[in-house]
Design an enzyme around this catalytic site. Structure first.
Site: not given
Ligand code: RB5
Length: 149
Positions: A71, A69, A12, A137, A102
């Protein structure tokens, strides 16, 4: 035609720079990078980018995937909704190798707001250089597949 391993990349808006750095890096490693964007930092929705990359793997248009993204969590959740896809979030090299060895994961997810570029490239290397070990596995991965069936 190419006999290179095809790696699809998507992200993203939070991860444009890191995704492009990884695409360049894996090409130097001899992989084919299929970067499906996006290319601008305009706010976008991670589920569609995770899904798009996962569907390419499910259709046989790519072999492995790297999705990013903020996180790594949201885009991983979206990718794992595509039938047959196994994707894990990893911010360390041990986990990145283990999801291949695995879990036979086809996709690696990371968070650009969690990890720096230097470590991210090492995590990518661990993921791409590790093969599935099979054996016991495979039995366990088959159990995951059975849940979907
Ligand atoms: C975008 O602000 C953020 O929510 C996205 O990049 C991600 O971290 C979602 O899991």
């Amino acid at each position: 035609m190419t006999d290179k391993i095809r790696v699809v990349l998507s992200s993203d808006h939070a991860a444009i720079d890191l995704r492009q750095a990884i695409a360049a890096h894996i090409q130097t490693m001899g992989f084919e990078a299929i970067d499906i964007g996006p290319t601008t930092t305009e706010s976008t929705h991670y589920p569609k980018h995770g899904e798009a990359a996962a569907r390419m793997i499910a259709k046989g248009e790519a072999d492995l995937g790297i999705i990013i993204c903020g996180t790594g969590q949201g885009i991983m959740m979206a990718a794992n909704k595509v039938h047959g896809i196994r994707c894990g979030v990893c911010h360390d090299t041990f986990s990145a190798a283990m999801i291949r060895a695995h879990n036979d994961a086809q996709m690696l997810a990371m968070g650009a707001r969690v990890i720096g570029e230097g470590l991210a490239l090492e995590v990518v290397d661990a993921f791409l250089k590790t093969a599935f070990e099979g054996g016991r596995h495979a039995t366990r991965v088959d159990m995951i597949k059975a849940i979907e069936a």
